[in-house]
Design a protein around this motif. Structure first.
Motif, PDB file in Angstrom:
ATOM      1  N   VAL A  51      23.167 -27.700 -39.287  1.00  0.00           N
ATOM      2  CA  VAL A  51      24.149 -28.021 -38.248  1.00  0.00           C
ATOM      3  C   VAL A  51      25.527 -27.573 -38.728  1.00  0.00           C
ATOM      4  CG1 VAL A  51      25.248 -29.860 -36.927  1.00  0.00           C
ATOM      5  CG2 VAL A  51      22.814 -29.998 -37.467  1.00  0.00           C
ATOM      6  N   ILE A  52      26.244 -26.809 -37.890  1.00  0.00           N
ATOM      7  CA  ILE A  52      27.579 -26.339 -38.275  1.00  0.00           C
ATOM      8  C   ILE A  52      28.667 -26.843 -37.327  1.00  0.00           C
ATOM      9  CG2 ILE A  52      26.722 -24.299 -39.459  1.00  0.00           C
ATOM     10  CD1 ILE A  52      27.462 -22.644 -36.996  1.00  0.00           C
ATOM     11  N   GLU A  53      28.288 -27.429 -36.176  1.00  0.00           N
ATOM     12  CA  GLU A  53      29.297 -27.974 -35.257  1.00  0.00           C
ATOM     13  C   GLU A  53      28.669 -29.055 -34.382  1.00  0.00           C
ATOM     14  OE1 GLU A  53      32.110 -26.630 -31.483  1.00  0.00           O
ATOM     15  OE2 GLU A  53      31.322 -25.078 -32.834  1.00  0.00           O
ATOM     16  N   PHE A  71      22.009 -25.020 -30.057  1.00  0.00           N
ATOM     17  CA  PHE A  71      22.111 -23.583 -29.819  1.00  0.00           C
ATOM     18  C   PHE A  71      22.355 -22.853 -31.138  1.00  0.00           C
ATOM     19  CE2 PHE A  71      24.605 -19.764 -28.494  1.00  0.00           C
ATOM     20  CZ  PHE A  71      23.591 -19.151 -27.770  1.00  0.00           C
ATOM     21  N   VAL A  72      21.623 -21.739 -31.319  1.00  0.00           N
ATOM     22  CA  VAL A  72      21.785 -20.891 -32.499  1.00  0.00           C
ATOM     23  C   VAL A  72      22.259 -19.516 -32.021  1.00  0.00           C
ATOM     24  CG1 VAL A  72      20.713 -19.988 -34.586  1.00  0.00           C
ATOM     25  CG2 VAL A  72      19.813 -22.080 -33.535  1.00  0.00           C
ATOM     26  N   PRO A  73      23.544 -19.168 -32.192  1.00  0.00           N
ATOM     27  CA  PRO A  73      24.041 -17.856 -31.751  1.00  0.00           C
ATOM     28  C   PRO A  73      23.376 -16.731 -32.542  1.00  0.00           C
ATOM     29  CG  PRO A  73      25.850 -19.378 -32.271  1.00  0.00           C
ATOM     30  CD  PRO A  73      24.599 -19.989 -32.801  1.00  0.00           C
ATOM     31  N   THR A  74      23.290 -15.554 -31.951  1.00  0.00           N
ATOM     32  CA  THR A  74      22.683 -14.413 -32.654  1.00  0.00           C
ATOM     33  C   THR A  74      23.446 -14.083 -33.933  1.00  0.00           C
ATOM     34  OG1 THR A  74      23.994 -12.908 -31.275  1.00  0.00           O
ATOM     35  CG2 THR A  74      21.744 -13.374 -30.556  1.00  0.00           C
ATOM     36  N   SER A  75      24.748 -14.372 -33.962  1.00  0.00           N
ATOM     37  CA  SER A  75      25.545 -14.112 -35.165  1.00  0.00           C
ATOM     38  C   SER A  75      25.128 -15.006 -36.321  1.00  0.00           C
ATOM     39  CB  SER A  75      27.035 -14.314 -34.864  1.00  0.00           C
ATOM     40  OG  SER A  75      27.283 -15.648 -34.466  1.00  0.00           O
ATOM     41  N   GLY A 118      24.937 -31.605 -44.832  1.00  0.00           N
ATOM     42  CA  GLY A 118      24.410 -30.247 -45.022  1.00  0.00           C
ATOM     43  C   GLY A 118      22.905 -30.220 -45.125  1.00  0.00           C
ATOM     44  N   ARG A 119      22.239 -31.197 -44.511  1.00  0.00           N
ATOM     45  CA  ARG A 119      20.781 -31.300 -44.616  1.00  0.00           C
ATOM     46  C   ARG A 119      20.092 -30.089 -44.009  1.00  0.00           C
ATOM     47  NH1 ARG A 119      16.199 -34.167 -42.140  1.00  0.00           N
ATOM     48  NH2 ARG A 119      17.397 -34.569 -40.264  1.00  0.00           N
ATOM     49  N   LEU A 120      19.016 -29.656 -44.660  1.00  0.00           N
ATOM     50  CA  LEU A 120      18.234 -28.509 -44.201  1.00  0.00           C
ATOM     51  C   LEU A 120      17.242 -28.966 -43.140  1.00  0.00           C
ATOM     52  CD1 LEU A 120      17.790 -25.474 -44.801  1.00  0.00           C
ATOM     53  CD2 LEU A 120      16.034 -26.174 -46.430  1.00  0.00           C
ATOM     54  N   LYS A 144      29.139 -32.240 -25.465  1.00  0.00           N
ATOM     55  CA  LYS A 144      27.686 -32.076 -25.572  1.00  0.00           C
ATOM     56  C   LYS A 144      27.346 -30.734 -26.211  1.00  0.00           C
ATOM     57  CE  LYS A 144      26.928 -35.946 -23.396  1.00  0.00           C
ATOM     58  NZ  LYS A 144      26.434 -37.137 -24.114  1.00  0.00           N
ATOM     59  N   ARG A 145      28.018 -30.444 -27.322  1.00  0.00           N
ATOM     60  CA  ARG A 145      27.899 -29.145 -27.975  1.00  0.00           C
ATOM     61  C   ARG A 145      27.341 -29.332 -29.395  1.00  0.00           C
ATOM     62  NH1 ARG A 145      30.685 -24.026 -27.727  1.00  0.00           N
ATOM     63  NH2 ARG A 145      31.144 -23.179 -29.784  1.00  0.00           N
ATOM     64  N   LEU A 146      26.167 -28.731 -29.644  1.00  0.00           N
ATOM     65  CA  LEU A 146      25.533 -28.781 -30.950  1.00  0.00           C
ATOM     66  C   LEU A 146      25.182 -27.354 -31.367  1.00  0.00           C
ATOM     67  CD1 LEU A 146      24.253 -30.328 -33.328  1.00  0.00           C
ATOM     68  CD2 LEU A 146      22.149 -30.480 -31.984  1.00  0.00           C
ATOM     69  N   ILE A 147      25.831 -26.857 -32.432  1.00  0.00           N
ATOM     70  CA  ILE A 147      25.629 -25.485 -32.894  1.00  0.00           C
ATOM     71  C   ILE A 147      24.966 -25.510 -34.266  1.00  0.00           C
ATOM     72  CG2 ILE A 147      26.730 -23.256 -33.347  1.00  0.00           C
ATOM     73  CD1 ILE A 147      27.016 -24.217 -30.475  1.00  0.00           C
ATOM     74  N   LEU A 148      23.957 -24.635 -34.445  1.00  0.00           N
ATOM     75  CA  LEU A 148      23.237 -24.559 -35.707  1.00  0.00           C
ATOM     76  C   LEU A 148      23.240 -23.132 -36.244  1.00  0.00           C
ATOM     77  CD1 LEU A 148      21.320 -26.431 -33.517  1.00  0.00           C
ATOM     78  CD2 LEU A 148      20.553 -27.243 -35.739  1.00  0.00           C
ATOM     79  N   SER A 149      22.952 -22.989 -37.532  1.00  0.00           N
ATOM     80  CA  SER A 149      22.972 -21.673 -38.166  1.00  0.00           C
ATOM     81  C   SER A 149      21.747 -21.473 -39.054  1.00  0.00           C
ATOM     82  CB  SER A 149      24.240 -21.524 -39.013  1.00  0.00           C
ATOM     83  OG  SER A 149      24.170 -20.373 -39.840  1.00  0.00           O
ATOM     84  N   GLN A 150      21.112 -20.315 -38.894  1.00  0.00           N
ATOM     85  CA  GLN A 150      20.020 -19.948 -39.800  1.00  0.00           C
ATOM     86  C   GLN A 150      20.576 -19.319 -41.075  1.00  0.00           C
ATOM     87  OE1 GLN A 150      17.523 -16.596 -38.685  1.00  0.00           O
ATOM     88  NE2 GLN A 150      15.713 -17.542 -39.588  1.00  0.00           N
TER      89      GLN A 150
END
Length: 448
Positions: free
Chosen positions: A233-235, A197-201, A172-174, A241-247
């Motif tokens: 990082v959330i996924e 990738f950071v989705p708009t959601s 859960g590193r920032l 080759k999928r890296l999903i992040l969240s603000q």
């Protein structure tokens, strides 16, 4: 756990004993007349086991061989396991030479890094390696002709970003990453050699009511700002080759960290820059880069301010002075007016007794009217100075918002007071002043 061949030996011995028992004369025995002497001693079983083919040991010829210890059996079983091709493991460099490197990866046997693989790291990369260093390695061959485990440091480094992403997901590193590209779905960020990738959601302050055009405009602004965005990082999916992040998941933790760090670094009297984020009746909040400070309405201007919207607007860049710090409650007090000299400190340079000045009525009370002068200083027209005949109610002569010509009759810098008079302005002075305004109004009409 015993090896399979030992179990088989014991089974064959047990079968042999069953055959011998079957060949003996059958006697009816019961629990009451059972004779221990008629039963085979346990030593016979041990001798039978000793006669079977057991692994040779250091014991003297003819002596029973020792059974393997539990540690030896576990070690043998552990060594049977082989890493899979392409697997990434962490290890410690044991030695480095011209022929390659030896790495301890936690197995009974050590892993071999070929010299050709070290060459792929380049001169600087190879020179940076040293004995005792912790490195990631990728399995090239679980076992070569000599039985060596062959691994690659260069191949693992290509996958290090994915390994790090997985660790960041688990811990859960920032993170703070700057967007490099925007598309219809969100923001693209560079995570080492990987594009995340950071989705708009998963973005803060991104209302769902936004139209597609508004979304793209906002996303493009974030890219052009080139400022790091707090993310988690959330996924992680290496195969796809999928890296999903969240603000969103990083925001409040990031705000807390930034605010604590900022509070520790700030000093009272220090000047800071920020952006107005919201306006309230009691003041304006300013983002100082992750932490919000408050400019109280009384600190917005030396002039009277009823609401912050009279002085500021959301999104405006401002420079303010730190006037209070509460590290325990994590509060930052700011002042906009203290960025300018206090008018009362130079009141004698601005005004003299007997001088004619213009002012706007800001408030009317029973004892007189308050007037704001051009420099932001507020003076008072006492009820006795409104007219030759003192009115019963000052509201009958002046109203809030009236522009008046007044005479300065008293200056008291120590008490921060300036006395004004409407009564002591002559009719001639008033007429000339009024005529000048009429002339200015006529000029404006001609220009129109």
């Amino acid at each position: 756990m015993l090896p399979a061949d030992n179990y088989q030996t014991l089974q064959e011995t047990a079968n042999r004993k069953e055959v011998l028992k079957a060949e003996e004369p059958k006697e009816t025995e019961s629990a009451g007349n059972w004779n221990p002497s008629s039963a085979e001693p346990l030593e016979d079983l041990a001798e039978a086991v000793a006669e079977t083919e057991m692994p040779a040991g250091p014991a003297e010829e003819g002596a029973p061989p020792e059974m393997p210890s539990m540690a030896e059996l576990l070690e043998k079983e552990f060594d049977l396991w082989q890493p899979k091709r392409g697997e990434i493991r962490k290890g410690i460099i044991v030695s480095i030479s011209a022929d390659g490197a030896v790495v301890d990866v936690g197995l009974k046997r050590e892993a071999i890094v070929p010299a050709s693989d070290l060459d792929r790291l380049g001169p600087d990369g190879r020179a940076a390696l040293h004995e005792g260093q912790e490195v990631y390695v990728a399995v090239l061959r679980p076992s070569d002709r000599e039985g060596n485990l062959v691994v690659s440091i260069s191949k693992a480094r290509e996958e290090e970003d994915w390994i790090r992403a997985q660790e960041d997901l688990e811990s859960g590193r920032l993170l703070e990453l700057a967007p490099v590209e925007a598309n219809r779905g969100g923001l693209v960020v560079q995570y080492g050699k990987i594009r995340g990738f950071v989705p708009t959601s998963q973005l803060m302050y991104f209302p769902r009511r936004f139209s597609q055009a508004q979304k793209m405009e906002r996303l493009q602004q974030l890219v052009e700002a080139q400022e790091p965005v707090p993310l988690k990082v959330i996924e992680v999916d290496r195969r796809r080759k999928r890296l999903i992040l969240s603000q969103r998941q990083a925001w409040w933790e990031w705000k807390e960290q930034r605010k604590r760090a900022l509070l520790e670094s700030l000093q009272i009297g220090q000047e800071v820059e920020g952006t107005v984020t919201s306006l309230r009746d009691f003041g304006a909040f300013v983002d100082l880069g992750g932490a919000d400070g408050l400019i109280h309405v009384s600190e917005l201007s030396w002039q009277r301010v009823d609401h912050p919207k009279e002085v500021l607007k959301v999104g405006q860049k401002v420079r303010a002075k730190v006037v209070s710090l509460d590290r325990d409650r994590m509060r930052i007090g700011l002042s906009l007016k203290q960025m300018e000299p206090e008018p009362w400190e130079r009141i004698r340079d601005l005004y003299t007794e007997g001088q004619l000045v213009e002012g706007v009525v800001t408030r009317v009370a029973e004892f007189g009217a308050f007037v704001r002068l051009p420099e932001g200083i507020e003076g008072l027209i006492h009820v006795s100075e409104l007219a030759d005949i003192t009115p019963e109610r000052p509201q009958d002569l002046v109203s809030e918002g009236d522009l008046l010509l007044l005479r300065v009759i008293r200056i008291e810098p120590e008490r921060r007071r300036i006395g004004l008079s409407l009564r002591q302005v002559t009719e001639e002075e008033w007429a000339q002043w009024a005529a000048s305004y009429k002339a200015e109004g006529a000029e404006d009409e001609d220009l129109e």
